[in-house]
Every structure is written in C-alpha cells, then in structure tokens.
Write a protein that holds these residues in place. Sequence first.
Motif, PDB file in Angstrom:
ATOM      1  N   VAL A   1       0.818  -1.220   0.000  1.00  0.00           N
ATOM      2  CA  VAL A   1       0.000   0.000   0.000  1.00  0.00           C
ATOM      3  C   VAL A   1       0.851   1.269   0.000  1.00  0.00           C
ATOM      4  O   VAL A   1       0.329   2.373   0.162  1.00  0.00           O
ATOM      5  CB  VAL A   1      -0.958   0.019   1.222  1.00  0.00           C
ATOM      6  N   LYS A   2       2.158   1.134  -0.174  1.00  0.00           N
ATOM      7  CA  LYS A   2       3.048   2.302  -0.130  1.00  0.00           C
ATOM      8  C   LYS A   2       2.675   3.311  -1.210  1.00  0.00           C
ATOM      9  O   LYS A   2       2.542   2.972  -2.382  1.00  0.00           O
ATOM     10  CB  LYS A   2       4.498   1.858  -0.309  1.00  0.00           C
ATOM     11  N   GLY A   3       2.496   4.559  -0.783  1.00  0.00           N
ATOM     12  CA  GLY A   3       2.187   5.640  -1.705  1.00  0.00           C
ATOM     13  C   GLY A   3       0.779   5.625  -2.262  1.00  0.00           C
ATOM     14  O   GLY A   3       0.440   6.436  -3.134  1.00  0.00           O
ATOM     15  N   LYS A   4      -0.050   4.726  -1.775  1.00  0.00           N
ATOM     16  CA  LYS A   4      -1.410   4.594  -2.289  1.00  0.00           C
ATOM     17  C   LYS A   4      -2.415   5.380  -1.450  1.00  0.00           C
ATOM     18  O   LYS A   4      -2.242   5.554  -0.232  1.00  0.00           O
ATOM     19  CB  LYS A   4      -1.830   3.122  -2.305  1.00  0.00           C
ATOM     20  N   THR A   5      -3.481   5.841  -2.111  1.00  0.00           N
ATOM     21  CA  THR A   5      -4.651   6.378  -1.409  1.00  0.00           C
ATOM     22  C   THR A   5      -5.598   5.205  -1.181  1.00  0.00           C
ATOM     23  O   THR A   5      -6.181   4.681  -2.126  1.00  0.00           O
ATOM     24  CB  THR A   5      -5.337   7.477  -2.235  1.00  0.00           C
ATOM     25  N   CYS A   6      -5.712   4.777   0.068  1.00  0.00           N
ATOM     26  CA  CYS A   6      -6.452   3.559   0.395  1.00  0.00           C
ATOM     27  C   CYS A   6      -7.922   3.849   0.665  1.00  0.00           C
ATOM     28  O   CYS A   6      -8.259   4.800   1.380  1.00  0.00           O
ATOM     29  CB  CYS A   6      -5.834   2.869   1.605  1.00  0.00           C
ATOM     30  N   LEU A   7      -8.782   3.009   0.097  1.00  0.00           N
ATOM     31  CA  LEU A   7     -10.225   3.102   0.319  1.00  0.00           C
ATOM     32  C   LEU A   7     -10.674   1.830   1.025  1.00  0.00           C
ATOM     33  O   LEU A   7     -10.729   0.758   0.420  1.00  0.00           O
ATOM     34  CB  LEU A   7     -10.968   3.242  -1.009  1.00  0.00           C
ATOM     35  N   ILE A   8     -10.962   1.933   2.330  1.00  0.00           N
ATOM     36  CA  ILE A   8     -11.458   0.780   3.082  1.00  0.00           C
ATOM     37  C   ILE A   8     -12.941   0.597   2.765  1.00  0.00           C
ATOM     38  O   ILE A   8     -13.716   1.552   2.832  1.00  0.00           O
ATOM     39  CB  ILE A   8     -11.262   0.983   4.597  1.00  0.00           C
ATOM     40  N   VAL A   9     -13.324  -0.631   2.423  1.00  0.00           N
ATOM     41  CA  VAL A   9     -14.710  -0.908   2.034  1.00  0.00           C
ATOM     42  C   VAL A   9     -15.277  -1.983   2.953  1.00  0.00           C
ATOM     43  O   VAL A   9     -14.663  -3.033   3.146  1.00  0.00           O
ATOM     44  CB  VAL A   9     -14.785  -1.392   0.569  1.00  0.00           C
ATOM     45  N   ASP A  10     -16.447  -1.709   3.535  1.00  0.00           N
ATOM     46  CA  ASP A  10     -17.110  -2.693   4.387  1.00  0.00           C
ATOM     47  C   ASP A  10     -18.601  -2.428   4.370  1.00  0.00           C
ATOM     48  O   ASP A  10     -19.063  -1.384   3.889  1.00  0.00           O
ATOM     49  CB  ASP A  10     -16.558  -2.630   5.812  1.00  0.00           C
TER      50      ASP A  10
ATOM     51  N   VAL B   1      -2.942   1.222  10.752  1.00  0.00           N
ATOM     52  CA  VAL B   1      -2.022   0.187  10.254  1.00  0.00           C
ATOM     53  C   VAL B   1      -1.648   0.461   8.798  1.00  0.00           C
ATOM     54  O   VAL B   1      -0.490   0.268   8.397  1.00  0.00           O
ATOM     55  CB  VAL B   1      -2.659  -1.209  10.410  1.00  0.00           C
ATOM     56  N   LEU B   2      -2.613   0.907   7.994  1.00  0.00           N
ATOM     57  CA  LEU B   2      -2.328   1.209   6.591  1.00  0.00           C
ATOM     58  C   LEU B   2      -1.322   2.358   6.460  1.00  0.00           C
ATOM     59  O   LEU B   2      -0.394   2.291   5.647  1.00  0.00           O
ATOM     60  CB  LEU B   2      -3.627   1.557   5.857  1.00  0.00           C
ATOM     61  N   LEU B   3      -1.495   3.395   7.266  1.00  0.00           N
ATOM     62  CA  LEU B   3      -0.547   4.512   7.234  1.00  0.00           C
ATOM     63  C   LEU B   3       0.834   4.073   7.701  1.00  0.00           C
ATOM     64  O   LEU B   3       1.857   4.504   7.163  1.00  0.00           O
ATOM     65  CB  LEU B   3      -1.067   5.675   8.087  1.00  0.00           C
ATOM     66  N   GLU B   4       0.876   3.206   8.707  1.00  0.00           N
ATOM     67  CA  GLU B   4       2.151   2.677   9.196  1.00  0.00           C
ATOM     68  C   GLU B   4       2.868   1.869   8.119  1.00  0.00           C
ATOM     69  O   GLU B   4       4.095   1.767   8.124  1.00  0.00           O
ATOM     70  CB  GLU B   4       1.923   1.801  10.432  1.00  0.00           C
ATOM     71  N   ASN B   5       2.071   1.306   7.180  1.00  0.00           N
ATOM     72  CA  ASN B   5       2.646   0.518   6.102  1.00  0.00           C
ATOM     73  C   ASN B   5       2.895   1.338   4.834  1.00  0.00           C
ATOM     74  O   ASN B   5       3.116   0.763   3.760  1.00  0.00           O
ATOM     75  CB  ASN B   5       1.747  -0.674   5.776  1.00  0.00           C
ATOM     76  N   GLY B   6       2.826   2.665   4.961  1.00  0.00           N
ATOM     77  CA  GLY B   6       3.229   3.540   3.870  1.00  0.00           C
ATOM     78  C   GLY B   6       2.129   4.132   3.026  1.00  0.00           C
ATOM     79  O   GLY B   6       2.416   4.792   2.010  1.00  0.00           O
TER      80      GLY B   6
END
Length: 339
Positions: free
Chosen positions: A221-230, A245-250
């Motif tokens: 996920v480094k450098g990505k804009t993450c979209l959590i879906v649930d 956790v996602l931010l900690e992983n970049g």
Amino acid sequence: MPRTTEPKLISGNANMPLAKAIARRMSLHRGVNVGLVDARVERFNDGEIFVEVYENVRGEDMFLIQPTSNPANDNLMELLIMSDALRRSSAKRITAVIPYFGYARQDRRAKARTPISAKLVANMIAEAGIERVLTMDLHAAQIQGFFDIPVDNLYASPVFALDIKHTFKGRMGELMVVSPDVGGVARARELAKRINSPLAIVDKRREKAGEVAEMTVIGDVKGKTCLIVDDICDTAGTLCKAAEVLLENGAKEVHSYITHGVMSGPAVERVSKSVMKSLVLTDSIAPTSPITKAENIRIVPTAPVFAQAILNIWNGTSVSSLFEQDTLGPIYDGMYETE
C-alpha cells in the motif's frame, strides 16, 4: 379489486427522511405525486406498538419502508405489526423495503448453543404477511436463502463507484481498495473491479468481540490512497485501527466507504479523531446529529436506487439492471459525473 395506477408507499418511524426521499424520487420518475400512505405508529405507555392506517389499501401493491436499525427490536416489531395491519386491510401484495437488515450478523452458529437469529427474523417477516423483501448489502449473501419469499439484495458498490470517480477524479491511478478483514474480500473486490483498482487486505485477529488484537496488511500500500470498504461500521474500532495500520505501512491517505453506519457508542468520536481523511456512509440508517456534524463523515443518498428498484418490482422488470453503472448513472441525474 379496485387498484390505483401507482405503487403505494408506507413507512415506519425508523428512517422517515429516507422514506420521504424515496417518495419524492418516485414522484419525479412517474410525473405524478407519490406520497406516503397516511398512518400512525404509536406506543402505549407500556411500550406496546399500535398501528392505524388511515387510507384504503384494499387491492394495492404496498411497499413498507422500515430498516431494522437501532433500536432493532422496536423497529422490527413496527415492521411486523404494520405488515399485519396491511394484510388485514386486504392489501394485494406487501413488499418490505428494509435498507438495513438487523440481526444479519447472527447468520450462523459460530459456537455451540447459540441462535441463528437472522433465520428467525426471516421466518417472522414471512409469517407477518410480507411477500417480498428489498434490502441493501446483506451482511452475508446466504441470508437470502433464509427466506421462502423473493429477496432482492441491492449493492452499494455501484453508488460508491460513482462517488469515487467523482471525488478522486484525476487520481484514480493511485487508489487501492482495502478489505478490513478476510471475510469482506468479495465485497471489496467487487468495488475494485468497478473502479479498476488493485486490492489489499487487512487481516485481523480478535481476542473477543469488539476488540482487535493484531492486524497485518496483505498487499503493498506504499504511496497509495487507500479506500477501506465494508458493509457495517458499528463501534468503528476495527476501522480506525485499520486506517492506522495502513498509514504505518506507507499509505499516503485513508478513506472509508461503509454501507450501513450503525455508529454505536464512541464511534463518531473515534472517527472524528482518527487518521482517516473521510468516512462515507449511506443513509440506509438515519444519520444522527453527531454524524451529520462530524467534519470527516459524509452521507451519500440511497433514495434514487431504492425508488427505481421499487418501480422495477412494481412494473415486473429487472432489479439486477441497477447493478450496472450505465443504468445507475442517469438515476443519480448529474450528482456524479460518469465516464
């Protein structure tokens, strides 16, 4: 039997704003006024629910709008009692429009000596005289099989895809869809396919309900804009932890798209103080005042898709056609730009 030329809507108290919005949308589609049937749903001093329908519904195709959200038991009983009132008033057919289906998380026996409450609720709904159910994003798809009546399960992912393409226009290449647990991978993959984005998973281990012991990110996920879906956000503990956790992983930033905003207890405060840039919810559950006031929480409407689904059921045409963006885009008439 005498029958009007329009479907008839009636609503309980669980989400009256959504019911009125659906009626407005149907009025626009039909070119005539489609209002809510006049009725009263009251409680006696001891909490018993009383329903009285003021209009003639004999021979009518009735659509009863009532999510079974908090307070789940009260709203469920409203749904059942209103259905009984309509059945005894000789309604031709009763379709329950349940934007959020409560008790859906109790869909299997995870331990010995536990109930399958979702099946019990399905039996009660059918026994009350309801002949069809229209819902959105059931927690588990197999719940449709708990019913011995037709169930149309709409999906929020096409609506979310429209919103994402509008909100992240010009940045689509940096998006990554994330499932907050292994069980939600199919749901996340569906959205990822719609927006042509890669998929990551946050694997979580629980010590007990409501507490997350450990989280691991599967995917880069480094450098990505993450979209959590649930599908459900209850106390928001898992969601906020997953964002960290996602931010900690970049990850560059984190946004979340959740269908049903249960938002119990400290959920709104947690989201407001979290590292998430935004949380997008649908109005399947009526948003509370703290939710509407939170700066990083946004609501997308479901009334357009529910209104069209009701009209399709009434006309005897396809509901699954609403799963496609080409069909759904015009329904949201300019709210989102489509490609």
